[in-house]
Design an enzyme around this catalytic site. Structure first.
Site, PDB file in Angstrom:
ATOM      1  N   LYS A  88       4.703   3.485   0.200  1.00  0.00           N
ATOM      2  CA  LYS A  88       3.844   2.441  -0.382  1.00  0.00           C
ATOM      3  C   LYS A  88       3.216   1.557   0.695  1.00  0.00           C
ATOM      4  O   LYS A  88       2.019   1.272   0.654  1.00  0.00           O
ATOM      5  CB  LYS A  88       4.655   1.601  -1.371  1.00  0.00           C
ATOM      6  CG  LYS A  88       3.802   0.576  -2.125  1.00  0.00           C
ATOM      7  CD  LYS A  88       4.428   0.171  -3.435  1.00  0.00           C
ATOM      8  CE  LYS A  88       5.697  -0.619  -3.220  1.00  0.00           C
ATOM      9  NZ  LYS A  88       5.676  -1.932  -3.847  1.00  0.00           N
ATOM     10  N   SER A 122       8.375 -11.007   8.687  1.00  0.00           N
ATOM     11  CA  SER A 122       7.696 -10.453   7.514  1.00  0.00           C
ATOM     12  C   SER A 122       6.516  -9.618   7.982  1.00  0.00           C
ATOM     13  O   SER A 122       5.617 -10.112   8.664  1.00  0.00           O
ATOM     14  CB  SER A 122       7.210 -11.585   6.602  1.00  0.00           C
ATOM     15  OG  SER A 122       6.199 -11.098   5.740  1.00  0.00           O
ATOM     16  N   GLY A 171       2.521  -8.145  -4.003  1.00  0.00           N
ATOM     17  CA  GLY A 171       2.502  -9.143  -2.929  1.00  0.00           C
ATOM     18  C   GLY A 171       1.806  -8.598  -1.690  1.00  0.00           C
ATOM     19  O   GLY A 171       1.103  -9.331  -0.985  1.00  0.00           O
ATOM     20  N   ASP A 197      13.949  -3.650   1.720  1.00  0.00           N
ATOM     21  CA  ASP A 197      13.703  -3.133   0.376  1.00  0.00           C
ATOM     22  C   ASP A 197      14.883  -2.333  -0.177  1.00  0.00           C
ATOM     23  O   ASP A 197      14.913  -2.000  -1.355  1.00  0.00           O
ATOM     24  CB  ASP A 197      12.451  -2.240   0.374  1.00  0.00           C
ATOM     25  CG  ASP A 197      11.192  -3.053   0.633  1.00  0.00           C
ATOM     26  OD1 ASP A 197      11.181  -4.257   0.303  1.00  0.00           O
ATOM     27  OD2 ASP A 197      10.224  -2.490   1.186  1.00  0.00           O
ATOM     28  N   ARG A 225      16.328 -11.250  -6.069  1.00  0.00           N
ATOM     29  CA  ARG A 225      17.122 -10.012  -6.004  1.00  0.00           C
ATOM     30  C   ARG A 225      18.599 -10.284  -5.764  1.00  0.00           C
ATOM     31  O   ARG A 225      19.455  -9.481  -6.154  1.00  0.00           O
ATOM     32  CB  ARG A 225      16.564  -9.070  -4.922  1.00  0.00           C
ATOM     33  CG  ARG A 225      15.280  -8.402  -5.364  1.00  0.00           C
ATOM     34  CD  ARG A 225      14.767  -7.329  -4.432  1.00  0.00           C
ATOM     35  NE  ARG A 225      13.516  -6.790  -4.963  1.00  0.00           N
ATOM     36  CZ  ARG A 225      12.569  -6.212  -4.242  1.00  0.00           C
ATOM     37  NH1 ARG A 225      12.719  -6.092  -2.930  1.00  0.00           N
ATOM     38  NH2 ARG A 225      11.477  -5.757  -4.820  1.00  0.00           N
TER      39      ARG A 225
HETATM   40  C1  S3P Z   1       6.033  -4.868   3.032  1.00  0.00           C
HETATM   41  C2  S3P Z   1       6.842  -5.728   3.703  1.00  0.00           C
HETATM   42  C3  S3P Z   1       8.105  -6.269   3.165  1.00  0.00           C
HETATM   43  C4  S3P Z   1       8.586  -5.452   1.987  1.00  0.00           C
HETATM   44  C5  S3P Z   1       7.501  -5.156   1.007  1.00  0.00           C
HETATM   45  C6  S3P Z   1       6.377  -4.375   1.687  1.00  0.00           C
HETATM   46  C7  S3P Z   1       4.799  -4.403   3.662  1.00  0.00           C
HETATM   47  O1  S3P Z   1       7.912  -7.599   2.742  1.00  0.00           O
HETATM   48  O2  S3P Z   1       9.649  -6.113   1.320  1.00  0.00           O
HETATM   49  O3  S3P Z   1       8.024  -4.384  -0.065  1.00  0.00           O
HETATM   50  O4  S3P Z   1       4.221  -3.393   3.233  1.00  0.00           O
HETATM   51  O5  S3P Z   1       4.353  -5.032   4.643  1.00  0.00           O
HETATM   52  P1  S3P Z   1       8.003  -8.814   3.804  1.00  0.00           P
HETATM   53  O6  S3P Z   1       6.969  -8.523   4.803  1.00  0.00           O
HETATM   54  O7  S3P Z   1       7.686 -10.044   3.031  1.00  0.00           O
HETATM   55  O8  S3P Z   1       9.408  -8.769   4.303  1.00  0.00           O
END
Ligand code: S3P
Length: 439
Positions: A27, A177, A104, A323, A354
């Site tokens: 994803k 992040s 998000g 995740d 979570r």
């Molecule tokens: C993601 C980063 C992670 C992850 C999310 C996907 C990404 O979040 O939990 O499912 O694709 O950059 P954070 O960057 O907020 O840790």
């Protein structure tokens, strides 16, 4: 009238999992392939893109911003085809708000991509996304010169107005992040000079690995990434490897199983769960096959392992399993001894809280778990017999949905999972693909 709660009965798999399989595209990498292609000059060719609601949110967003998408469903369920980006002309003013649904990643990455363009875009999402923190993204972008309305808003909807004279910055991120890192780097593509983001511990690095495929100059080390601007991405070809996380867990938990999951991402920032499972004594191995762009991919082989042991996962390893904490918690529930996840309170800010969801569900299973400060403790019960007739609540969170479904699929008694439907934002065919892998 109260909304009807959606309930899904998960029946135990009727046989162990066996043989080789391929899983859906990753994803995180799918979102990036779609968005970076939209930002690029020319037509990019993408393949292996995950077809899920979250990725569709990104696809719809880029279309509203003027990218041309010609992706077609392939026999394996993935999307492949061309995306013609807005390139040097920039995105068009969309007609209405961009609705990112539950995603998000769409909302946060988009904020970075829009930063260098003087258009005004309202970004919103569903009820869950509109509760999630956005100041972590808007704060550094404001330092670069982007305007947000309301300026101090913590949550969506937020209206963004970009600036074509962005300042390059060096930003010390308060948390690890990859979404924050990506937003700053994408904005940095529109700023003059080098934009750098330092983070407390390494988050997934797909952006740093993929941007050079589009011709950008990036540097990446353990806890720092930078990009040189201004630069317009140039169309390229991206092949998305499979999502490493879900199938292997089913094999470990379902008695008698032995599987090989092929063509999955072996990016070290993503396979922290393999290292964790190895430390728990799991029969799991990886072998590298090749590289798609700069992303390594290969085979994860996993066999049912009856005698797992608890372990401690230090804080600096949490971003590499962020995740997978829910599903690792389920594994920990069946392991000997205590498992400790250090500094995981950031998980309270995901699609649902979570930590609360894990503790509540494990409690229903009859497993003790508790928080001490920011650390999550789980006391495993190797002889745990899941009580009959229980209900576990996925809280409309796809990771929780998959976790509680695995408890039902791999156990001996059916389990009802409430709010399971959220699985479609990530892996819409999760149950069918696991059932296909049984002997
Ligand atoms: C993601 C980063 C992670 C992850 C999310 C996907 C990404 O979040 O939990 O499912 O694709 O950059 P954070 O960057 O907020 O840790």
């Amino acid at each position: 009238m109260a909304a009807k709660i959606e309930k899904t009965l998960i029946e135990p798999l009727d046989a162990p999992l066996d043989g080789s399989t391929r899983v859906q595209g990753d994803k995180s990498i799918s979102h990036r392939a779609v968005l970076f292609s939209a930002m690029a000059e020319g037509t990019s060719r993408v393949s292996g893109v995950l077809d899920s609601e979250d990725v569709r949110s990104t696809i719809e967003a880029i279309q509203e911003l003027g990218a041309t998408v010609a992706l077609e469903k392939q026999l394996d369920g993935s999307l492949a085809g061309g995306i013609t980006g807005w390139g040097k002309e920039g995105p068009q003013q969309p007609k209405g708000a961009i609705n990112c649904g539950n995603s998000g990643t769409t909302a946060r990455l988009l904020m970075g991509a829009l930063a260098p363009w003087p258009i005004t875009v309202k970004i919103t999402g569903d009820a869950s996304l509109c509760k999630r923190p956005m100041r972590r993204i808007t704060a550094p972008l404001m330092k670069m010169g982007v305007h947000f309305d309301p300026a101090g808003a913590e949550t969506l909807p937020i209206t963004e107005t970009g600036d074509d004279k962005l300042k390059a910055i060096v930003y010390d991120a308060p948390m690890s992040s990859a979404q924050l890192k990506t937003a700053v780097l994408l904005a940095g593509l529109g700023a003059k000079g080098t934009t750098t983001l330092n983070e407390p511990s390494p988050s997934r690095n797909h952006t740093e690995l993929m941007l050079p495929e589009y011709g950008a100059t990036t540097t990446a080390a353990e806890r720092t990434a930078s990009v040189k601007g201004p630069f317009t991405l140039q169309a390229c070809e991206v092949q998305v490897p499979g999502d490493p996380s879900s199938a292997a867990f089913a094999a470990l938990l379902k008695s008698g199983s032995s599987i090989q999951v092929e063509d999955v991402s072996l990016n070290t920032a993503r396979i922290g769960f393999v290292r964790t499972l190895e430390r728990m004594g799991a029969d799991i191995t990886i072998s590298r096959e090749g590289q798609a762009g700069k992303e390594p991919y290969g085979i994860i082989s996993a066999c049912y392992t009856p005698s797992l042991r608890g372990c401690e996962i230090p804080a600096d390893k949490i971003p590499s399993i962020v995740d997978e904490v829910p599903v690792l918690s389920l594994v920990a529930a069946f392991a000997h001894g205590i498992t400790v996840f250090r500094q995981v309170s950031g998980l309270r800010l995901k699609e649902t809280d979570r930590i609360a969801a894990i503790m509540e569900g494990l409690g229903v299973l009859g497993v003790d778990s508790w928080m001490d400060g920011d650390d999550l403790f789980i006391e495993g019960q190797p002889d745990l017999l899941i009580p009959e007739g229980i209900e576990l609540d996925a809280k409309k969170d796809h990771r929780m949905a998959m976790t509680w479904a695995l408890a039902g699929l791999c156990g001996k008694t059916p389990i009802t999972v409430t709010n399971f439907d959220s699985v479609k934002v990530d892996l819409p065919h999760f149950l069918e693909s696991l059932a296909r892998m049984t002997r």
